[in-house]
Design a protein around this motif. Sequence first.
Motif, PDB file in Angstrom:
ATOM      1  N   ALA A  77      22.851  49.312  19.376  1.00  0.00           N
ATOM      2  CA  ALA A  77      21.647  48.408  19.454  1.00  0.00           C
ATOM      3  C   ALA A  77      20.580  48.767  20.722  1.00  0.00           C
ATOM      4  O   ALA A  77      19.550  48.552  20.491  1.00  0.00           O
ATOM      5  N   HIS A  78      21.041  49.850  21.443  1.00  0.00           N
ATOM      6  CA  HIS A  78      20.198  50.459  22.259  1.00  0.00           C
ATOM      7  C   HIS A  78      19.280  51.495  21.472  1.00  0.00           C
ATOM      8  O   HIS A  78      18.446  52.069  22.256  1.00  0.00           O
ATOM      9  N   ARG A  79      19.321  51.974  20.246  1.00  0.00           N
ATOM     10  CA  ARG A  79      18.670  53.092  19.733  1.00  0.00           C
ATOM     11  C   ARG A  79      17.299  52.594  19.368  1.00  0.00           C
ATOM     12  O   ARG A  79      17.037  51.534  19.147  1.00  0.00           O
ATOM     13  N   THR A  80      16.461  53.608  19.200  1.00  0.00           N
ATOM     14  CA  THR A  80      15.237  53.350  18.744  1.00  0.00           C
ATOM     15  C   THR A  80      14.836  54.606  17.654  1.00  0.00           C
ATOM     16  O   THR A  80      15.417  55.726  17.771  1.00  0.00           O
ATOM     17  N   PHE A  81      14.094  54.276  16.723  1.00  0.00           N
ATOM     18  CA  PHE A  81      13.673  55.107  15.466  1.00  0.00           C
ATOM     19  C   PHE A  81      12.306  55.034  15.464  1.00  0.00           C
ATOM     20  O   PHE A  81      11.599  53.959  15.247  1.00  0.00           O
ATOM     21  N   ASP A  82      11.687  56.383  15.432  1.00  0.00           N
ATOM     22  CA  ASP A  82      10.131  56.434  15.279  1.00  0.00           C
ATOM     23  C   ASP A  82       9.861  56.304  13.864  1.00  0.00           C
ATOM     24  O   ASP A  82      10.112  56.932  12.943  1.00  0.00           O
ATOM     25  N   LEU A  83       8.943  55.083  13.691  1.00  0.00           N
ATOM     26  CA  LEU A  83       8.843  54.602  12.192  1.00  0.00           C
ATOM     27  C   LEU A  83       7.044  54.854  12.264  1.00  0.00           C
ATOM     28  O   LEU A  83       6.389  54.064  11.542  1.00  0.00           O
ATOM     29  N   SER A  84       6.564  55.691  13.055  1.00  0.00           N
ATOM     30  CA  SER A  84       5.063  55.639  13.030  1.00  0.00           C
ATOM     31  C   SER A  84       4.346  56.588  11.922  1.00  0.00           C
ATOM     32  O   SER A  84       3.185  56.502  11.972  1.00  0.00           O
ATOM     33  N   HIS A  85       5.227  57.546  11.323  1.00  0.00           N
ATOM     34  CA  HIS A  85       4.736  58.345  10.493  1.00  0.00           C
ATOM     35  C   HIS A  85       4.862  57.720   9.017  1.00  0.00           C
ATOM     36  O   HIS A  85       5.664  56.749   8.745  1.00  0.00           O
ATOM     37  N   GLU A  86       3.908  58.153   8.100  1.00  0.00           N
ATOM     38  CA  GLU A  86       3.933  57.340   6.741  1.00  0.00           C
ATOM     39  C   GLU A  86       5.095  57.710   5.820  1.00  0.00           C
ATOM     40  O   GLU A  86       5.348  57.069   4.891  1.00  0.00           O
ATOM     41  N   ARG A  87       5.553  58.680   6.237  1.00  0.00           N
ATOM     42  CA  ARG A  87       6.836  59.113   5.265  1.00  0.00           C
ATOM     43  C   ARG A  87       8.216  59.400   6.105  1.00  0.00           C
ATOM     44  O   ARG A  87       8.258  59.997   7.162  1.00  0.00           O
ATOM     45  N   HIS A 137       6.303  46.420  12.457  1.00  0.00           N
ATOM     46  CA  HIS A 137       5.233  47.620  13.210  1.00  0.00           C
ATOM     47  C   HIS A 137       5.277  48.698  12.609  1.00  0.00           C
ATOM     48  O   HIS A 137       4.803  49.578  13.058  1.00  0.00           O
ATOM     49  N   SER A 138       5.995  49.032  11.542  1.00  0.00           N
ATOM     50  CA  SER A 138       6.331  50.410  10.931  1.00  0.00           C
ATOM     51  C   SER A 138       5.187  50.773  10.056  1.00  0.00           C
ATOM     52  O   SER A 138       4.367  49.970   9.452  1.00  0.00           O
ATOM     53  N   SER A 139       5.061  51.990  10.135  1.00  0.00           N
ATOM     54  CA  SER A 139       3.982  52.557   9.381  1.00  0.00           C
ATOM     55  C   SER A 139       4.493  53.424   8.168  1.00  0.00           C
ATOM     56  O   SER A 139       3.544  53.849   7.195  1.00  0.00           O
ATOM     57  N   ILE A 140       5.550  53.475   7.914  1.00  0.00           N
ATOM     58  CA  ILE A 140       6.255  54.052   6.665  1.00  0.00           C
ATOM     59  C   ILE A 140       5.842  53.415   5.454  1.00  0.00           C
ATOM     60  O   ILE A 140       5.936  52.341   5.169  1.00  0.00           O
ATOM     61  N   ARG A 141       5.168  54.190   4.630  1.00  0.00           N
ATOM     62  CA  ARG A 141       4.788  54.103   3.346  1.00  0.00           C
ATOM     63  C   ARG A 141       5.507  54.381   1.975  1.00  0.00           C
ATOM     64  O   ARG A 141       5.273  53.807   0.807  1.00  0.00           O
ATOM     65  N   GLU A 142       6.392  55.468   2.409  1.00  0.00           N
ATOM     66  CA  GLU A 142       7.007  56.166   1.450  1.00  0.00           C
ATOM     67  C   GLU A 142       8.406  56.607   1.808  1.00  0.00           C
ATOM     68  O   GLU A 142       8.228  57.316   3.052  1.00  0.00           O
ATOM     69  N   VAL A 143       9.483  56.438   1.029  1.00  0.00           N
ATOM     70  CA  VAL A 143      10.703  56.999   1.538  1.00  0.00           C
ATOM     71  C   VAL A 143      10.915  58.024   0.366  1.00  0.00           C
ATOM     72  O   VAL A 143      11.337  57.714  -0.688  1.00  0.00           O
TER      73      VAL A 143
END
Length: 532
Positions: free
Chosen positions: A237-247, A286-292
């Motif tokens: 639960a303490h983890r963070t993941f950077d979702l600021s990039h589009e991919r 708040h994620s910026s991811i557009r493509e996986v």
Amino acid sequence: MPHVVTQSCCSDASCVYACPVNCIHPTPDEPDFLTAEMLHIDPQSCVDCGACVSACPVDAIVPQAKLTEAQLPFLTINADFYKQERPPRPILAPVTPAASVSRDRQPLRVAIVGSGPSAMYAADELLTQPGVSVDVYDKLPQPHGLARLGVAPDHQKTRQVSRLFDTISAQKGFTFHLGIEVGKDITHEELMTTHHAVIYAVGASTDRELRIPGSELPGRSSATDFVAWYNGHPDHAHRTFDLSHERAVIIGNGNVALDVARILTTDPDALAETDIAPYALEALRHSSIREVVVVGRRGVAQSAFTVPEFAGLVTVPDIDVTIDRDELTLDPVTARLADTDDLPHAVAQKLQLLRHAEESPEHGTDRKRITLRYLLSPTRILGTDRVTGIEFERMDLTADGDGLVRSTATGEIDTLDAGLVLTSIGYRGVALPGVPFDERAGVIPNTGGRVLTEAGGSTALGTYVTGWIKRGPSGFIGTNKSCAQETVGNLVDDFNAGRLSDPLELPSSVPAEPSRSPLRRSKDMLSTLRRP
């Protein structure tokens, strides 16, 4: 009008035995049961009685007339399974009889370590016999392991299997011991002192490592950690993941990879209707991811995901699922089988679904995208302070003289920009204090569930294993049922033959009734046992 098995099939075969005309296959006695990606209902034999619907623990069986648009592909998937030539079948599927416990000895008492599907099916198998008692230990404060913490929150039907496990735990003779870690709060030796036998059902709790330069950079993690994070696992639960990039890029293309890709691209408003962890939902808003991009090292025919999982993915609203046209090629062996119509059912279905994805029309930029890539082997994760991309070497598929498909490097390099790289390349078990472990295979060495002192060694009497820690990370939730039946059968044989030592009686200071808050009970028992 026939019933249809849909994507959330758990494959535990409850429906098989409920069917009065044996029209659901493969059955547990058939050779392809353990490798089948789902069960299938024969539309020609189904008598529309609905017995399978009542038996299914995850509501995966639907009458044809009630199929949603997203479920329609499963009508063809079920029917196509029966187009292959198959041997004659009996009127009813053979039922594996429950192991019969001798009543000539002290009542059988078993400890089970772990509380996920393999543990619960083992407990159920034991409790079919009168007088048997089962103590289930888990280090987490809530039970059911991956059935609760490993299933994506938007797969609510699959999570419903927990209702079956709640029914099992309500049986007489069952006791939970939650919040107790074996090897820390209690030892293997102590469990053996108070039980005839101990069954380890701890799964495969770590990921296989991706050993390439840059794998230590922030922004590189495992898909398993990401799943635990969005499911609210207390250790994550303490983890963070950077979702600021589009991919984002996921290495590996099994079901977990597809789950993660889907969660990263699904409308957060839709996820809000699930039990996803609130902090994860807020981060996804708040994620910026557009493509996986989901990457496989081998070809399309070797895709690790299952047919039902991918069929469900391509029907998710507002997400494009695409594949690079140049990578939709077959290896020599698969191409030869396709030319002669000898492709295995699951492979043929995958190829059909993948071709549909490749043919999908382009949409506007407002839609998020999941892109499947093949024949790429990761060689380096790019970045200095954090992940900025990943480098791949392109692969080629060849067939050797034995007909085995091999991937070979071409020397051609491809790179992708990305801010998040998740690996999903398999799982392995973890050694437990006081229990033998095969480091190479990542499992507890065993034969038929009987634990061995070492790989190829003698039997460690009284110690057993079931689930992924027994056979490796293979199969589905329900596969653990037949796996547990084998283990429990051998345990009962050993008990009946007098090969298991009688345990100490539980101290009189320990309450006899099952407890849902057992930490105090277990510590009282241990303090009593340790008194000189």
